[in-house]
Design an enzyme around this catalytic site. Structure first.
Site, PDB file in Angstrom:
ATOM      1  N   LYS A 278       0.856  -1.196   0.000  1.00  0.00           N
ATOM      2  CA  LYS A 278       0.000   0.000   0.000  1.00  0.00           C
ATOM      3  C   LYS A 278       0.886   1.238   0.000  1.00  0.00           C
ATOM      4  O   LYS A 278       1.749   1.391   0.875  1.00  0.00           O
ATOM      5  CB  LYS A 278      -0.863   0.048   1.272  1.00  0.00           C
ATOM      6  CG  LYS A 278      -1.971  -0.971   1.319  1.00  0.00           C
ATOM      7  CD  LYS A 278      -2.731  -0.869   2.638  1.00  0.00           C
ATOM      8  CE  LYS A 278      -3.628   0.362   2.707  1.00  0.00           C
ATOM      9  NZ  LYS A 278      -4.403   0.379   3.983  1.00  0.00           N
TER      10      LYS A 278
HETATM   11  O1  G3P Z   1      -6.492   2.069   5.663  1.00  0.00           O
HETATM   12  C1  G3P Z   1      -7.379   3.160   5.607  1.00  0.00           C
HETATM   13  C2  G3P Z   1      -8.624   2.936   6.342  1.00  0.00           C
HETATM   14  O2  G3P Z   1      -8.311   2.122   7.440  1.00  0.00           O
HETATM   15  C3  G3P Z   1      -9.286   4.183   6.803  1.00  0.00           C
HETATM   16  O3  G3P Z   1     -10.345   3.856   7.612  1.00  0.00           O
HETATM   17  O4  G3P Z   1     -11.861   4.026   9.517  1.00  0.00           O
HETATM   18  O5  G3P Z   1      -9.599   5.102   9.639  1.00  0.00           O
HETATM   19  O6  G3P Z   1     -11.379   6.055   8.184  1.00  0.00           O
HETATM   20  P1  G3P Z   1     -10.815   4.827   8.802  1.00  0.00           P
END
Ligand code: G3P
Length: 224
Positions: A86
């Site tokens: 990533k």
């Molecule tokens: O890897 C990116 C993803 O985990 C973002 O999710 O829930 O932190 O917005 P969030």
């Protein structure tokens, strides 16, 4: 084939959801790993024990130069797992993605907040694109519309990228994204929980159980 991932390294959550969901693997990021306090190698080892040797692991680079990201990508690719690297879709990240396009290293372009960013990452050759649905919503834009536009551009321009949207907070976001025909999604455990447990279902199942027991007691269906 649609790919479903969990956005966690939590062993208990993985073991739980792996029972009912056909998980392709996990996605992780520096914040998730930092929160767990467990380093990458131990994390991969633990998760592979639960998910099996076929599991795919999306692992994010942390370098802040193109050179460092490329070094990380090579090292991550060399690990004995099915790793997708990533890389944040920044200018230096896109430069790394473009160079990696000529190698066998699989790349996911992450931290995508806009249509143009997703389109540029697809043009650079990313195999996966991760737009952040809820984070886009939180900024006052429309995460579902951003994903729809990126998906449209990928199709219109015959690009190879698979959309793997992330950052969901509710089942509405998840199902609207799935209806767009994206190839993959990743879910936080709390959202996987919401998908599995509709509040109307337990009362319906309890009613069946009570009706059955009133007549047939503890017999199973084939014993009646
Ligand atoms: O890897 C990116 C993803 O985990 C973002 O999710 O829930 O932190 O917005 P969030």
């Amino acid at each position: 084939m649609f790919e479903l991932y969990l956005d966690t390294t939590d062993a208990l959550q993985l073991a739980r959801f792996n029972k009912a969901l056909p998980l392709k693997g996990i996605t992780t990021n520096p914040s998730i790993l930092a929160k767990s306090g467990v380093g990458l190698k131990e994390t991969l080892n633990n998760c592979a024990k639960i998910l099996g040797s076929d599991a795919r692991f999306h692992v994010q680079t942390v370098g802040n130069t193109t050179e460092d990201i490329l070094k990380e990508a090579e090292q991550l690719h060399a690990l004995p797992y099915d790793i997708v690297v990533k890389i944040p879709a920044t200018e230096i990240g896109l430069a790394a993605i473009k160079q990696l396009n000529a190698t066998p290293i699989s790349v996911l372009a992450t931290a995508i907040y806009s249509v143009q960013q997703g389109f540029l990452a697809a043009l650079a050759g990313a195999e996966y694109l991760a737009p952040y649905v809820n984070r886009i919503d939180t900024l006052g834009a429309n995460g579902i519309a951003v994903v729809a536009d990126i998906q449209l551009l990928v199709k219109q321009h015959n690009l190879k990228s698979i959309l793997l949207p992330a950052s969901f907070k509710n089942t509405h976001q998840v199902m609207e994204i799935v209806k767009l025909g994206v190839g993959a999604i990743t879910l936080a455990p709390e959202v996987a929980e919401q998908l599995l447990n509709h509040p109307a279902v337990p009362p319906a199942v309890n009613q069946f159980e009570n009706d059955w027991k009133n007549v047939f007691g503890d017999k199973l269906s084939y014993e009646s």
